[in-house]
Design a protein around this motif. Structure first.
Motif, PDB file in Angstrom:
ATOM      1  N   TRP A  73      13.375   0.063   7.121  1.00 10.92           N
ATOM      2  CA  TRP A  73      12.684   1.020   6.265  1.00 10.92           C
ATOM      3  C   TRP A  73      13.542   2.266   6.146  1.00 10.92           C
ATOM      4  CZ3 TRP A  73      11.762   5.579   8.722  1.00 10.92           C
ATOM      5  CH2 TRP A  73      11.523   5.564  10.100  1.00 10.92           C
TER       6      TRP A  73
ATOM      7  N   LEU B 192      10.726  -0.181   2.119  1.00 13.96           N
ATOM      8  CA  LEU B 192      10.407  -1.001   3.278  1.00 13.96           C
ATOM      9  C   LEU B 192      10.837  -2.437   2.992  1.00 13.96           C
ATOM     10  CD1 LEU B 192       8.597  -1.415   5.917  1.00 13.96           C
ATOM     11  CD2 LEU B 192       6.750  -1.911   4.311  1.00 13.96           C
TER      12      LEU B 192
ATOM     13  N   ILE C 227      10.637  -6.408   4.269  1.00 16.41           N
ATOM     14  CA  ILE C 227       9.976  -7.377   5.125  1.00 16.41           C
ATOM     15  C   ILE C 227      10.579  -8.743   4.831  1.00 16.41           C
ATOM     16  CG2 ILE C 227       7.787  -8.484   5.710  1.00 16.41           C
ATOM     17  CD1 ILE C 227       6.417  -5.872   4.807  1.00 16.41           C
TER      18      ILE C 227
ATOM     19  N   ALA D 136       8.218  -5.287   9.726  1.00 15.94           N
ATOM     20  CA  ALA D 136       9.262  -4.667   8.898  1.00 15.94           C
ATOM     21  C   ALA D 136      10.605  -4.739   9.613  1.00 15.94           C
ATOM     22  CB  ALA D 136       8.908  -3.225   8.594  1.00 15.94           C
TER      23      ALA D 136
END
Length: 134
Positions: free
Chosen positions: A32, A128, A130, A29
């Motif tokens: 977040w 989150l 990514i 990640a």
């Protein structure tokens, strides 16, 4: 066997001899956010978050500190029930259709459900990101 050894490695960053730290950290990640949308919206906690903008009831924009490499990152969202006794289903509608996704901002709406799309200010908005950093 010489013995049992327990080691702890503590570092501030890790990288390859060529390339970037990002290459080594693929799949981790990159940002977040936990946003409290009640009152003046703010981060309850975050990683790589710069600011939260209030666009109206249940409508927020989060800005990252370090940009993603492009707008093709993945965002996962989760929302809690809040401090009310209201048992209505709540969702984060994700990227607001009126705002283009960018490498630096993510706009989302917190709504009761998809059939009414009634926006709601709630304490628990979790996002989150990514993907790759710029």
């Amino acid at each position: 066997k010489v013995g049992n050894f327990v080691s702890t490695l503590k570092v501030d960053s890790i990288g390859k001899t060529s390339g970037s730290t990002q290459d080594t950290m693929a799949g981790v990640a990159k940002a977040w956010f936990r946003v409290d949308g009640t009152g003046t919206p703010s981060f309850t906690d975050n990683f790589n978050g710069s600011s939260v903008t209030d666009n109206g009831t249940g409508d927020y924009t989060v800005t990252v500190t370090n940009n993603m490499s492009n707008a093709n990152y993945v965002s996962a969202t989760e929302v809690g029930g809040g401090a009310t006794t209201d048992s209505s289903e709540r969702i984060i509608a994700g990227m607001d259709a009126s705002t283009a996704r960018s490498s630096s901002v993510y706009r989302f709406r917190h709504v009761y459900n998809t059939s009414t799309s009634t926006k709601y200010d709630d304490q628990y908005n979790n996002i989150l990101h990514i993907g790759d950093l710029a």
